[in-house]
Design a protein around this motif. Structure first.
Motif, PDB file in Angstrom:
ATOM      1  N   VAL A 293       0.828  -1.209   0.000  1.00 16.29           N
ATOM      2  CA  VAL A 293       0.000   0.000   0.000  1.00 16.29           C
ATOM      3  C   VAL A 293       0.859   1.255   0.000  1.00 16.29           C
ATOM      4  CG1 VAL A 293      -1.950  -1.111   1.170  1.00 16.29           C
ATOM      5  CG2 VAL A 293      -0.123  -0.072   2.537  1.00 16.29           C
ATOM      6  N   ASN A 294       0.208   2.391  -0.217  1.00 17.78           N
ATOM      7  CA  ASN A 294       0.917   3.671  -0.131  1.00 17.78           C
ATOM      8  C   ASN A 294       0.694   4.309   1.240  1.00 17.78           C
ATOM      9  OD1 ASN A 294      -1.667   4.812  -0.212  1.00 17.78           O
ATOM     10  ND2 ASN A 294      -1.577   5.174  -2.423  1.00 17.78           N
ATOM     11  N   GLU A 295       1.334   5.440   1.463  1.00 20.63           N
ATOM     12  CA  GLU A 295       1.268   6.083   2.778  1.00 20.63           C
ATOM     13  C   GLU A 295      -0.140   6.556   3.108  1.00 20.63           C
ATOM     14  OE1 GLU A 295       3.449   9.686   5.307  1.00 20.63           O
ATOM     15  OE2 GLU A 295       3.888   9.400   3.173  1.00 20.63           O
ATOM     16  N   ALA A 296      -0.930   6.913   2.095  1.00 27.59           N
ATOM     17  CA  ALA A 296      -2.285   7.400   2.350  1.00 27.59           C
ATOM     18  C   ALA A 296      -3.137   6.352   3.054  1.00 27.59           C
ATOM     19  CB  ALA A 296      -2.945   7.809   1.029  1.00 27.59           C
ATOM     20  N   TRP A 297      -2.798   5.083   2.854  1.00 30.31           N
ATOM     21  CA  TRP A 297      -3.570   4.001   3.484  1.00 30.31           C
ATOM     22  C   TRP A 297      -3.568   4.114   5.003  1.00 30.31           C
ATOM     23  CZ3 TRP A 297      -1.532   0.267   6.805  1.00 30.31           C
ATOM     24  CH2 TRP A 297      -2.428  -0.737   7.208  1.00 30.31           C
ATOM     25  N   ILE A 298      -2.420   4.431   5.575  1.00 29.38           N
ATOM     26  CA  ILE A 298      -2.331   4.468   7.036  1.00 29.38           C
ATOM     27  C   ILE A 298      -3.192   5.602   7.594  1.00 29.38           C
ATOM     28  CG2 ILE A 298      -0.294   5.962   7.300  1.00 29.38           C
ATOM     29  CD1 ILE A 298       0.697   3.997   9.427  1.00 29.38           C
ATOM     30  N   HIS A 299      -3.251   6.727   6.904  1.00 28.52           N
ATOM     31  CA  HIS A 299      -4.051   7.851   7.376  1.00 28.52           C
ATOM     32  C   HIS A 299      -5.547   7.570   7.198  1.00 28.52           C
ATOM     33  CE1 HIS A 299      -0.323   9.970   7.899  1.00 28.52           C
ATOM     34  NE2 HIS A 299      -0.018   9.794   6.624  1.00 28.52           N
ATOM     35  N   ALA A 300      -5.885   6.890   6.107  1.00 26.85           N
ATOM     36  CA  ALA A 300      -7.291   6.494   5.906  1.00 26.85           C
ATOM     37  C   ALA A 300      -7.726   5.505   6.984  1.00 26.85           C
ATOM     38  CB  ALA A 300      -7.463   5.883   4.515  1.00 26.85           C
ATOM     39  N   SER A 301      -6.827   4.605   7.365  1.00 24.54           N
ATOM     40  CA  SER A 301      -7.138   3.623   8.405  1.00 24.54           C
ATOM     41  C   SER A 301      -7.381   4.296   9.744  1.00 24.54           C
ATOM     42  CB  SER A 301      -5.988   2.609   8.527  1.00 24.54           C
ATOM     43  OG  SER A 301      -5.794   1.902   7.321  1.00 24.54           O
ATOM     44  N   ILE A 302      -6.574   5.277  10.061  1.00 23.56           N
ATOM     45  CA  ILE A 302      -6.740   6.002  11.322  1.00 23.56           C
ATOM     46  C   ILE A 302      -8.085   6.722  11.352  1.00 23.56           C
ATOM     47  CG2 ILE A 302      -5.847   7.949  12.670  1.00 23.56           C
ATOM     48  CD1 ILE A 302      -3.012   7.042  11.692  1.00 23.56           C
ATOM     49  N   ARG A 303      -8.471   7.309  10.242  1.00 22.25           N
ATOM     50  CA  ARG A 303      -9.768   8.003  10.193  1.00 22.25           C
ATOM     51  C   ARG A 303     -10.930   7.022  10.375  1.00 22.25           C
ATOM     52  NH1 ARG A 303      -7.178  10.819   5.967  1.00 22.25           N
ATOM     53  NH2 ARG A 303      -8.204   9.502   4.389  1.00 22.25           N
ATOM     54  N   LEU A 304     -10.812   5.830   9.788  1.00 21.41           N
ATOM     55  CA  LEU A 304     -11.883   4.836   9.890  1.00 21.41           C
ATOM     56  C   LEU A 304     -11.928   4.160  11.252  1.00 21.41           C
ATOM     57  CD1 LEU A 304     -11.574   3.016   6.432  1.00 21.41           C
ATOM     58  CD2 LEU A 304     -13.490   4.432   7.198  1.00 21.41           C
ATOM     59  N   GLY A 305     -10.753   3.990  11.854  1.00 22.62           N
ATOM     60  CA  GLY A 305     -10.677   3.238  13.111  1.00 22.62           C
ATOM     61  C   GLY A 305     -10.385   1.768  12.895  1.00 22.62           C
ATOM     62  N   TYR A 306     -10.133   1.375  11.662  1.00 20.16           N
ATOM     63  CA  TYR A 306      -9.762   0.001  11.296  1.00 20.16           C
ATOM     64  C   TYR A 306      -9.066   0.070   9.932  1.00 20.16           C
ATOM     65  CZ  TYR A 306     -14.156   0.475   8.664  1.00 20.16           C
ATOM     66  OH  TYR A 306     -15.161   0.925   7.838  1.00 20.16           O
TER      67      TYR A 306
END
Length: 243
Positions: free
Chosen positions: A180-193
């Motif tokens: 994955v790219n770096e944006a994935w980790i920030h999207a995960s934090i926003r979702l909570g999973y």
């Protein structure tokens, strides 16, 4: 919160992990997920021996009061988070259950919380030293485990700044983890999973194979010769662009 009532005291000499001294979980609906089957069964027995109702799948039309989970990537956990909407359902590790037994009652969730990256083992590549340090801090802050080395049968994700380098090529050949790219980790934090990996490929212009798309071992086609000889662990290259 469900009642934290105290039931009849059991013979302390015969008390085990699945026989709490008190009804720690009386009238509490608990979803258990994200652990191996044997551990899930032990958790169910412990919770039900303490007066609770434990299940491993989301009950239709009824959210659990507590989630005991080993991985934020587990489907039942994500299902609850999606269905709960604005409702807050506490999520904790199995160590919380163990501590409740020791305390003979439900204890605070602090220190046991499941976070957006809990249960994930994440390596990164092609970031500079400052970026690596920041990403490692973020991964660990949100419950993940950072791995400087890339392990074939251990890492769950490789975060790539660019779709190049030894780690990237190994992960694509191994087909045992999400890339994955770096944006994935920030999207995960926003979702909570963990966010959908297929929406966060590094920039290659082509879809990448991920762990979820890997066929069963018995049906996997023969790997290319280069992949067959690749080591199962790629070390971090200190100071290099591929670290």
């Amino acid at each position: 919160m469900a009642s934290r009532g105290t039931g009849s005291h059991l013979d302390s000499d015969k008390t085990t992990c699945t026989q709490p001294n008190y009804a720690c979980f009386e009238s509490t609906r608990v979803l258990v997920c994200g652990y191996p089957a044997e551990e899930l069964q032990e958790l169910k027995e412990t919770i039900e021996a303490g007066g609770g109702k434990a299940y491993t799948k989301l009950a239709r039309g009824q959210l659990p009061q507590i989630i005991v989970c080993g991985s934020a990537a587990d489907k039942p956990y994500k299902d609850v988070r999606k269905q709960a909407g604005g409702s807050i359902v506490p999520a904790v590790s199995k160590q919380w259950v163990e501590e409740c037994n020791r305390a003979k009652g439900q204890v605070p969730y602090t220190g046991f919380e499941v976070k957006a990256l809990t249960g994930l083992i994440i390596s990164i590549t092609n970031f500079n030293a400052v970026e690596r340090g920041n990403l490692q801090q973020t991964i660990e802050q949100y419950g993940g485990s950072y791995s400087a080395e890339l392990y074939k049968d251990r890492c769950t994700h490789l975060i790539c700044k660019t779709a190049t380098g030894n780690k990237y090529r190994a992960a694509i050949n191994w087909r045992t983890m999400h890339v994955v790219n770096e944006a994935w980790i920030h999207a995960s934090i926003r979702l909570g999973y963990p966010a959908p990996e297929e929406s966060h490929h590094p920039h290659t212009g082509q879809p990448l194979a991920t762990a979820s798309s890997v066929p069963a071992a018995s049906t996997t086609a023969a790997a290319p010769a280069r992949a067959a000889t690749a080591p199962a662990v790629l070390p971090s290259i200190t100071g290099g662009a591929n670290s």
